[in-house]
Each structure stands twice: as C-alpha cells, then as structure tokens.
Scaffold this motif. Structure first.
Motif, PDB file in Angstrom:
ATOM      1  N   ILE A   1      16.769  -1.643   1.028  1.00  0.00           N
ATOM      2  CA  ILE A   1      15.448  -1.107   1.320  1.00  0.00           C
ATOM      3  C   ILE A   1      15.080  -0.079   0.260  1.00  0.00           C
ATOM      4  O   ILE A   1      15.825   0.871   0.024  1.00  0.00           O
ATOM      5  CB  ILE A   1      15.406  -0.456   2.715  1.00  0.00           C
ATOM      6  CG1 ILE A   1      15.642  -1.513   3.802  1.00  0.00           C
ATOM      7  CG2 ILE A   1      14.068   0.240   2.945  1.00  0.00           C
ATOM      8  CD1 ILE A   1      15.750  -0.936   5.201  1.00  0.00           C
ATOM      9  N   PHE A   2      13.952  -0.301  -0.391  1.00  0.00           N
ATOM     10  CA  PHE A   2      13.442   0.639  -1.390  1.00  0.00           C
ATOM     11  C   PHE A   2      12.220   1.354  -0.805  1.00  0.00           C
ATOM     12  O   PHE A   2      11.174   0.745  -0.603  1.00  0.00           O
ATOM     13  CB  PHE A   2      13.014  -0.082  -2.669  1.00  0.00           C
ATOM     14  CG  PHE A   2      14.131  -0.733  -3.433  1.00  0.00           C
ATOM     15  CD1 PHE A   2      15.453  -0.557  -3.063  1.00  0.00           C
ATOM     16  CD2 PHE A   2      13.864  -1.534  -4.527  1.00  0.00           C
ATOM     17  CE1 PHE A   2      16.492  -1.153  -3.767  1.00  0.00           C
ATOM     18  CE2 PHE A   2      14.885  -2.140  -5.252  1.00  0.00           C
ATOM     19  CZ  PHE A   2      16.205  -1.950  -4.861  1.00  0.00           C
ATOM     20  N   GLY A   3      12.371   2.631  -0.542  1.00  0.00           N
ATOM     21  CA  GLY A   3      11.226   3.436  -0.130  1.00  0.00           C
ATOM     22  C   GLY A   3      10.624   4.108  -1.348  1.00  0.00           C
ATOM     23  O   GLY A   3      10.622   3.548  -2.455  1.00  0.00           O
ATOM     24  N   LYS A   4      10.142   5.332  -1.185  1.00  0.00           N
ATOM     25  CA  LYS A   4       9.616   6.078  -2.320  1.00  0.00           C
ATOM     26  C   LYS A   4      10.777   6.733  -3.067  1.00  0.00           C
ATOM     27  O   LYS A   4      11.648   7.348  -2.457  1.00  0.00           O
ATOM     28  CB  LYS A   4       8.638   7.159  -1.837  1.00  0.00           C
ATOM     29  CG  LYS A   4       7.414   6.600  -1.132  1.00  0.00           C
ATOM     30  CD  LYS A   4       6.554   7.706  -0.562  1.00  0.00           C
ATOM     31  CE  LYS A   4       5.368   7.148   0.208  1.00  0.00           C
ATOM     32  NZ  LYS A   4       4.557   8.215   0.836  1.00  0.00           N
ATOM     33  N   PRO A   5      10.824   6.608  -4.390  1.00  0.00           N
ATOM     34  CA  PRO A   5      11.931   7.211  -5.145  1.00  0.00           C
ATOM     35  C   PRO A   5      11.875   8.730  -5.090  1.00  0.00           C
ATOM     36  O   PRO A   5      10.795   9.323  -5.060  1.00  0.00           O
ATOM     37  CB  PRO A   5      11.706   6.697  -6.572  1.00  0.00           C
ATOM     38  CG  PRO A   5      10.234   6.405  -6.639  1.00  0.00           C
ATOM     39  CD  PRO A   5       9.856   5.927  -5.264  1.00  0.00           C
ATOM     40  N   VAL A   6      13.045   9.343  -5.089  1.00  0.00           N
ATOM     41  CA  VAL A   6      13.098  10.807  -5.026  1.00  0.00           C
ATOM     42  C   VAL A   6      12.886  11.435  -6.397  1.00  0.00           C
ATOM     43  O   VAL A   6      12.488  12.602  -6.496  1.00  0.00           O
ATOM     44  CB  VAL A   6      14.439  11.292  -4.434  1.00  0.00           C
ATOM     45  CG1 VAL A   6      14.577  10.814  -2.997  1.00  0.00           C
ATOM     46  CG2 VAL A   6      15.614  10.795  -5.270  1.00  0.00           C
TER      47      VAL A   6
ATOM     48  N   ALA B   1       2.884   0.587  -8.273  1.00  0.00           N
ATOM     49  CA  ALA B   1       1.604   0.483  -7.580  1.00  0.00           C
ATOM     50  C   ALA B   1       0.884  -0.783  -8.036  1.00  0.00           C
ATOM     51  O   ALA B   1       0.454  -0.878  -9.188  1.00  0.00           O
ATOM     52  CB  ALA B   1       0.735   1.708  -7.855  1.00  0.00           C
ATOM     53  N   LEU B   2       0.779  -1.745  -7.130  1.00  0.00           N
ATOM     54  CA  LEU B   2       0.108  -2.997  -7.466  1.00  0.00           C
ATOM     55  C   LEU B   2      -1.348  -2.762  -7.839  1.00  0.00           C
ATOM     56  O   LEU B   2      -1.897  -3.451  -8.702  1.00  0.00           O
ATOM     57  CB  LEU B   2       0.200  -3.956  -6.274  1.00  0.00           C
ATOM     58  CG  LEU B   2      -0.498  -5.303  -6.440  1.00  0.00           C
ATOM     59  CD1 LEU B   2       0.124  -6.094  -7.576  1.00  0.00           C
ATOM     60  CD2 LEU B   2      -0.434  -6.096  -5.141  1.00  0.00           C
ATOM     61  N   GLN B   3      -1.978  -1.773  -7.191  1.00  0.00           N
ATOM     62  CA  GLN B   3      -3.382  -1.493  -7.447  1.00  0.00           C
ATOM     63  C   GLN B   3      -3.581  -0.599  -8.664  1.00  0.00           C
ATOM     64  O   GLN B   3      -4.712  -0.274  -9.026  1.00  0.00           O
ATOM     65  CB  GLN B   3      -4.028  -0.832  -6.221  1.00  0.00           C
ATOM     66  CG  GLN B   3      -3.678   0.627  -6.025  1.00  0.00           C
ATOM     67  CD  GLN B   3      -2.284   0.841  -5.449  1.00  0.00           C
ATOM     68  OE1 GLN B   3      -1.509  -0.090  -5.304  1.00  0.00           O
ATOM     69  NE2 GLN B   3      -1.965   2.071  -5.105  1.00  0.00           N
ATOM     70  N   GLY B   4      -2.489  -0.221  -9.295  1.00  0.00           N
ATOM     71  CA  GLY B   4      -2.557   0.679 -10.447  1.00  0.00           C
ATOM     72  C   GLY B   4      -2.103   0.011 -11.725  1.00  0.00           C
ATOM     73  O   GLY B   4      -2.306  -1.195 -11.942  1.00  0.00           O
TER      74      GLY B   4
ATOM     75  N   LEU C   1       6.251   7.578  -8.671  1.00  0.00           N
ATOM     76  CA  LEU C   1       7.036   8.510  -7.879  1.00  0.00           C
ATOM     77  C   LEU C   1       6.643   8.621  -6.410  1.00  0.00           C
ATOM     78  O   LEU C   1       7.441   9.083  -5.600  1.00  0.00           O
ATOM     79  CB  LEU C   1       7.001   9.899  -8.531  1.00  0.00           C
ATOM     80  CG  LEU C   1       7.713   9.982  -9.887  1.00  0.00           C
ATOM     81  CD1 LEU C   1       7.659  11.396 -10.433  1.00  0.00           C
ATOM     82  CD2 LEU C   1       9.164   9.524  -9.769  1.00  0.00           C
ATOM     83  N   ASP C   2       5.460   8.215  -6.027  1.00  0.00           N
ATOM     84  CA  ASP C   2       5.106   8.272  -4.599  1.00  0.00           C
ATOM     85  C   ASP C   2       4.762   6.892  -4.052  1.00  0.00           C
ATOM     86  O   ASP C   2       3.974   6.750  -3.129  1.00  0.00           O
ATOM     87  CB  ASP C   2       3.941   9.237  -4.373  1.00  0.00           C
ATOM     88  CG  ASP C   2       2.638   8.739  -4.977  1.00  0.00           C
ATOM     89  OD1 ASP C   2       2.701   7.894  -5.897  1.00  0.00           O
ATOM     90  OD2 ASP C   2       1.563   9.174  -4.540  1.00  0.00           O
ATOM     91  N   LYS C   3       5.397   5.862  -4.649  1.00  0.00           N
ATOM     92  CA  LYS C   3       5.132   4.488  -4.241  1.00  0.00           C
ATOM     93  C   LYS C   3       6.423   3.815  -3.780  1.00  0.00           C
ATOM     94  O   LYS C   3       7.472   3.961  -4.413  1.00  0.00           O
ATOM     95  CB  LYS C   3       4.539   3.674  -5.409  1.00  0.00           C
ATOM     96  CG  LYS C   3       3.356   4.309  -6.117  1.00  0.00           C
ATOM     97  CD  LYS C   3       2.169   4.440  -5.213  1.00  0.00           C
ATOM     98  CE  LYS C   3       0.919   4.867  -5.967  1.00  0.00           C
ATOM     99  NZ  LYS C   3       1.039   6.189  -6.619  1.00  0.00           N
TER     100      LYS C   3
END
Length: 209
Positions: free
Chosen positions: A87-92, A159-162, A152-154
């Motif tokens: 599981i990959f959440g937001k990286p620290v 970010a697919l939209q970025g 860093l906050d994805k």
C-alpha cells in the motif's frame, strides 16, 4: 441543492473540491483539522478495508467536531495506491517518494478510492478501483519530478491531474477515482441522501411547478 440538506466536504484536497464543484454540487469545505486523522494502515489491513475505514472515520469526525446545521450531509474520501501487495499512501519525504515512483515505473498498479457520505443517522460508502499503467521512468525524470514538490502530498507520489500525466500510458477505470473523487459513483451515493447537482435540482423544480 436542497436547502434542508446542506452538503459539506470533509477533505483538504483541492482536487476533490474541484471535481465536486465541476459536477454542479453546492457545498462548503470543512477546515483541514476537522477531518485530520491517523492514516496508518492497521496490521494485515487490505487497501480496500483501509480506504473505507478512513473515509468513514473522516466523515464521522467531521460530524462530531464541526458545528453543522441540522440535516447536514458530509462527504469524505480516501485514496491509496496498491502495487504487488504493498500500500502506497502519501510519501513522508522525497526519499520515500522516489522509492514509490521507482517501484511504479513501467508497471501497472491499482488506485483504490473510497467515498463515504454520512448524515448523522447513517453512513454509506462506495469503493472504486482503477488500474493505471505508468511508463518506465529514469532516475533523472524522477529527480526532476521530485524537484517540483508535486509528489509529496499525493498517494503513490504522483498526480494524474498534474505534471505526472505525461508518465501515464493507460488507465482502466475511473479517471476521477485516481484524482480522488469517482464522479459517477459519488453522484449516485449523494442522490441516496437527497443531494443533487444544482442544475438537476433546478430542472426538477421546474417540472413540478
């Protein structure tokens, strides 16, 4: 929107807010501290159980902490990336972000998003999985992307939209779910609570005049 059922978004994500607004819903966004919870996975917790638990918890927390009008409806969500059982959440930090991007490079991974809607009497949710195939990324490409600060906050560090849109070769499923809000499923869930887009509500009002 039905004025007796004001809608509140319990999310600090500007992407969710934009998608919800683009769909034609009227809502207010709650402060980040109202929906901030510990997102650490529990032992042996699957991605699907994790995102649903977190979405429910955020909605419940918002209902208990925020001073909301009677009949308010709260929408919350959570998104994670899962690849090869991880599981990959937001990286620290950048180091973890680089490791995530290296692992996803040239691979197909799953993005799992849960949306929860609650009104104080009940909480309903939906989980959507989308498969995303990413092109092979070199170290220089990853370093350049990290320098933008976007990862860093994805969830999954992109970010697919970025700017990372150029890295994605193929999507199988909901584009919105990857960004953080599956539009079709969200609209259906809100409709169960009597919440409809302004344009649809206006049309219904005209029909019944």
């Amino acid at each position: 929107m039905n004025p007796s059922k004001p809608l509140f978004l319990a999310s600090s994500s500007p992407r969710r807010a934009q998608l919800l607004a683009d769909m034609g819903f009227e809502f207010q966004t709650l402060p980040a501290d109202v929906c901030s919870i510990d997102e650490t996975p529990q032992e042996n917790e699957s991605a699907w159980i994790l995102v649903e638990r977190l979405a429910h918890s955020k909605a419940a927390l918002a209902l208990s902490m925020a001073d909301l009008p009677d009949g308010s409806v709260v929408l919350a969500g959570d998104t994670v990336v899962i690849h090869q059982g991880r599981i990959f959440g937001k990286p620290v930090d950048e180091r973890e972000a680089a490791a995530m991007l290296s692992a996803l490079s040239g691979q197909t991974h799953a993005v799992v998003t849960a949306i929860a809607v609650a009104d104080g009497l009940r909480c309903e949710s939906v989980i959507v999985q989308t498969d995303v195939t990413m092109m092979s990324l070199g170290e220089a490409q990853i370093a350049a992307y990290l320098s933008t600060g976007e990862p860093l906050d994805k969830a999954g560090a992109y970010a697919l939209q970025g700017m990372a849109a150029r890295f994605v070769e193929r999507i199988c499923g909901s584009w919105g779910a990857v960004v953080g809000l599956p539009q079709c499923e969200t609209a259906q869930l809100l409709a169960e609570f009597g919440i409809h887009p302004v344009w649809l509500q206006t049309q219904r009002d005209l029909i019944h005049e």
